[in-house]
Write a protein that holds these residues in place. Structure first.
Motif, mmCIF file in Angstrom:
data_model
loop_
_atom_site.group_PDB
_atom_site.id
_atom_site.type_symbol
_atom_site.label_atom_id
_atom_site.label_comp_id
_atom_site.label_asym_id
_atom_site.label_seq_id
_atom_site.Cartn_x
_atom_site.Cartn_y
_atom_site.Cartn_z
ATOM 1 N N MET A 142 0.828 -1.207 0.000
ATOM 2 C CA MET A 142 0.000 0.000 0.000
ATOM 3 C C MET A 142 0.860 1.254 0.000
ATOM 4 O O MET A 142 0.414 2.312 -0.447
ATOM 5 C CB MET A 142 -0.936 -0.011 1.200
ATOM 6 C CG MET A 142 -1.956 -1.117 1.071
ATOM 7 S SD MET A 142 -3.114 -1.080 2.422
ATOM 8 C CE MET A 142 -4.574 -1.605 1.583
ATOM 9 N N THR B 58 -7.820 -3.810 1.232
ATOM 10 C CA THR B 58 -7.467 -5.215 1.493
ATOM 11 C C THR B 58 -8.199 -5.643 2.757
ATOM 12 O O THR B 58 -8.543 -4.784 3.581
ATOM 13 C CB THR B 58 -5.954 -5.364 1.717
ATOM 14 O OG1 THR B 58 -5.567 -4.550 2.831
ATOM 15 C CG2 THR B 58 -5.176 -4.974 0.478
ATOM 16 N N GLU C 74 -14.340 -7.654 1.758
ATOM 17 C CA GLU C 74 -14.917 -7.359 3.078
ATOM 18 C C GLU C 74 -14.517 -8.496 4.024
ATOM 19 O O GLU C 74 -14.990 -9.632 3.898
ATOM 20 C CB GLU C 74 -16.439 -7.172 3.056
ATOM 21 C CG GLU C 74 -16.894 -5.811 2.521
ATOM 22 C CD GLU C 74 -16.415 -4.644 3.373
ATOM 23 O OE1 GLU C 74 -16.223 -4.816 4.598
ATOM 24 O OE2 GLU C 74 -16.215 -3.555 2.834
ATOM 25 N N SER C 75 -13.642 -8.150 4.963
ATOM 26 C CA SER C 75 -13.043 -9.178 5.823
ATOM 27 C C SER C 75 -14.089 -10.005 6.584
ATOM 28 O O SER C 75 -13.954 -11.223 6.715
ATOM 29 C CB SER C 75 -12.066 -8.534 6.810
ATOM 30 O OG SER C 75 -12.723 -7.577 7.624
HETATM 31 N N1 LIG Z 1 -14.513 -3.042 5.616
HETATM 32 C C1 LIG Z 1 -13.267 -3.483 5.018
HETATM 33 C C2 LIG Z 1 -12.175 -2.544 5.487
HETATM 34 C C3 LIG Z 1 -10.864 -2.904 4.914
HETATM 35 C C4 LIG Z 1 -9.809 -1.877 5.195
HETATM 36 O O1 LIG Z 1 -10.072 -0.765 5.688
HETATM 37 N N2 LIG Z 1 -8.588 -2.256 4.866
HETATM 38 C C5 LIG Z 1 -7.495 -1.344 5.018
HETATM 39 C C6 LIG Z 1 -6.255 -2.127 5.408
HETATM 40 S S1 LIG Z 1 -6.486 -2.917 6.985
HETATM 41 C C7 LIG Z 1 -7.284 -0.662 3.704
HETATM 42 O O2 LIG Z 1 -7.344 -1.305 2.669
HETATM 43 N N3 LIG Z 1 -7.032 0.640 3.728
HETATM 44 C C8 LIG Z 1 -6.745 1.383 2.556
HETATM 45 C C9 LIG Z 1 -7.804 2.370 2.202
HETATM 46 O O3 LIG Z 1 -8.895 2.333 2.786
HETATM 47 O O4 LIG Z 1 -7.508 3.189 1.314
HETATM 48 C C10 LIG Z 1 -12.953 -4.919 5.413
HETATM 49 O O5 LIG Z 1 -13.327 -5.308 6.523
HETATM 50 O O6 LIG Z 1 -12.367 -5.660 4.612
#
Ligand SMILES: N[C@@H](CCC(=O)N[C@@H](CS)C(=O)NCC(=O)O)C(=O)O
Length: 224
Positions: A36, A55, A67-68
């Motif tokens: 990232m 991710t 979506e985790s």
């Molecule tokens: N609701 C999503 C949230 C995922 C999330 O926020 N991932 C973060 C990394 S832990 C991410 O990709 N952040 C980058 C961004 O939002 O631009 C899930 O649960 O997968």
């Protein structure tokens, strides 16, 4: 083809939940690292998998899921007969689990994320913490964890008396709070501390962390 999980090179709380489920279910997988820092999650190729550019993403022989929490639920149901149950089937136990899962989404995640972003994410990138945002999120989480203390006074886990996905959903972000200068997971009362200590001591979580730091990286990976 093995199950593929696209996850951040840098440790990620949402990925942590998926990793924990894979370990609880002993499902082998291949990690596809997404850097990232280099904005690999913003590329057209990655957006084709995850239009929100986040991710983790799961690819199971072309079945793409993001979506985790959805990934965790899919894996828990697909491998229901393997490893830890994670989603109860008896109606009242399942309802209690759903209550715990909703508690996390409504009362934990909205406060934990700004604490982690302001207290850890921004400083790591050389930015400045917005103290007002940070303090407001800490105050909000403190108030919510006082209710957790009550709930956890009557049941062992947040989703009932068995370890479930509702607990898993808390671990990744909960573990990052201490690194963001927030000690609420240990200072909010004996029940919260007991619960969070127990769920973060599970081998499915400790295998991904070392010396308190997430060391999840392709080099550190052992999905067997
Ligand atoms: N609701 C999503 C949230 C995922 C999330 O926020 N991932 C973060 C990394 S832990 C991410 O990709 N952040 C980058 C961004 O939002 O631009 C899930 O649960 O997968």
């Amino acid at each position: 083809m093995p199950l593929k999980i696209y996850g951040p090179v840098q440790a990620g709380g949402s990925l942590g939940a998926v990793l924990m489920v894979l370990a609880e279910k002993q499902v082998p997988f291949e990690l596809v690292p997404i850097d990232m820092g280099k904005y690999e999650h913003k590329t057209p190729a990655y957006r084709a998998l995850q239009p929100f550019a986040q991710t983790p993403v799961m690819d199971e022989d072309g079945f793409i899921l993001f979506e985790s929490r959805a990934i965790c639920r899919y894996l828990a149901e697909k491998y229901a007969d393997r490893g830890t149950a994670l989603i109860p089937t008896e109606p009242k136990a399942k309802a209690r689990f759903e209550q715990g899962a909703s508690i996390e989404f409504a009362n934990f995640h909205p406060y934990a994320v700004p604490i982690i972003m302001e207290g850890l994410g921004k400083p790591l990138k050389g930015g400045a913490t917005d103290k007002r945002v940070y303090d407001a999120a800490v105050a909000g989480l403190k108030e919510r964890l006082a209710a957790y203390e009550v709930v956890l006074g009557t049941q062992r886990f947040i989703g009932g008396d068995e370890f479930t996905l509702a607990d898993v959903f808390h671990v990744g972000h909960g573990a990052f709070l201490a690194h963001a200068g927030c000690d609420l997971m240990t200072s909010s009362g004996p029940n919260v501390a007991r619960w969070f200590g127990e769920i973060t001591a599970r081998p499915s979580w400790t295998r991904w962390v070392r010396d308190g730091d997430a060391v999840r990286s392709t080099a550190a990976y052992d999905s067997e």
